[in-house]
Design a protein around this motif. Structure first.
Motif, PDB file in Angstrom:
ATOM      1  N   ARG A 246      -6.096   3.798   1.606  1.00  0.00           N
ATOM      2  CA  ARG A 246      -6.965   2.811   2.240  1.00  0.00           C
ATOM      3  C   ARG A 246      -6.340   1.412   2.161  1.00  0.00           C
ATOM      4  N   PHE A 247      -5.734   1.084   1.018  1.00  0.00           N
ATOM      5  CA  PHE A 247      -5.058  -0.212   0.886  1.00  0.00           C
ATOM      6  C   PHE A 247      -3.892  -0.296   1.867  1.00  0.00           C
ATOM      7  N   ALA A 248      -3.113   0.765   1.941  1.00  0.00           N
ATOM      8  CA  ALA A 248      -1.961   0.776   2.851  1.00  0.00           C
ATOM      9  C   ALA A 248      -2.421   0.548   4.290  1.00  0.00           C
ATOM     10  N   SER A 249      -3.480   1.217   4.666  1.00  0.00           N
ATOM     11  CA  SER A 249      -4.009   1.059   6.021  1.00  0.00           C
ATOM     12  C   SER A 249      -4.542  -0.361   6.227  1.00  0.00           C
ATOM     13  N   PHE A 250      -5.266  -0.867   5.272  1.00  0.00           N
ATOM     14  CA  PHE A 250      -5.858  -2.197   5.364  1.00  0.00           C
ATOM     15  C   PHE A 250      -4.786  -3.278   5.527  1.00  0.00           C
TER      16      PHE A 250
END
Length: 125
Positions: free
Chosen positions: A48-52
């Motif tokens: 989720r962090f990578a996507s964000f």
């Protein structure tokens, strides 16, 4: 390395720990522990962090210095890099840096286009 990258990305985005924690529906102290390297997030949260932040998980974990190898050039990253790199340079040095970066971006775009063509031709085969 994860803690440093997470903090760097948050600061580049101009966000607070609280705003990130609120966005991901987690407690701010938990997020703070990740930035301090005391704990690590789950694989799902890492994704989720990578996507964000629009980076690869390899970049977040410090396994790569390439933020997102599958993406076209991100102009906001380019602008941040240029601003940070050009501080303290003379006008001539800034002009040369700009030329060098533009040339690099043009070459990088050619590589991306070649990969896309290769993927397209593989699909047709």
């Amino acid at each position: 390395m994860f803690a440093e990258r997470l903090k760097q990305l948050r600061k580049e985005a101009g966000l607070t720990q609280k705003s990130i924690a609120d966005h991901f529906n987690i407690k701010q102290p938990t997020y703070s522990q990740w930035e301090q390297g005391k704990r690590g997030p789950s694989d799902e949260t890492l994704q989720r962090f990578a996507s964000f932040f629009n980076v690869s998980t390899d970049y977040l974990l410090g396994n790569s210095d390439i933020r997102n190898p599958e993406e076209d050039i991100n102009l906001s990253d380019f602008e941040i890099l240029y601003r940070n790199t050009s501080k303290g340079l003379s006008d001539n040095e800034q002009a040369q840096l700009e030329i060098d970066l533009k040339n690099f971006l043009i070459e990088r775009q050619k590589v991306i286009q070649e990969r896309q063509k290769a993927k397209s031709s593989d699909k047709l085969s």
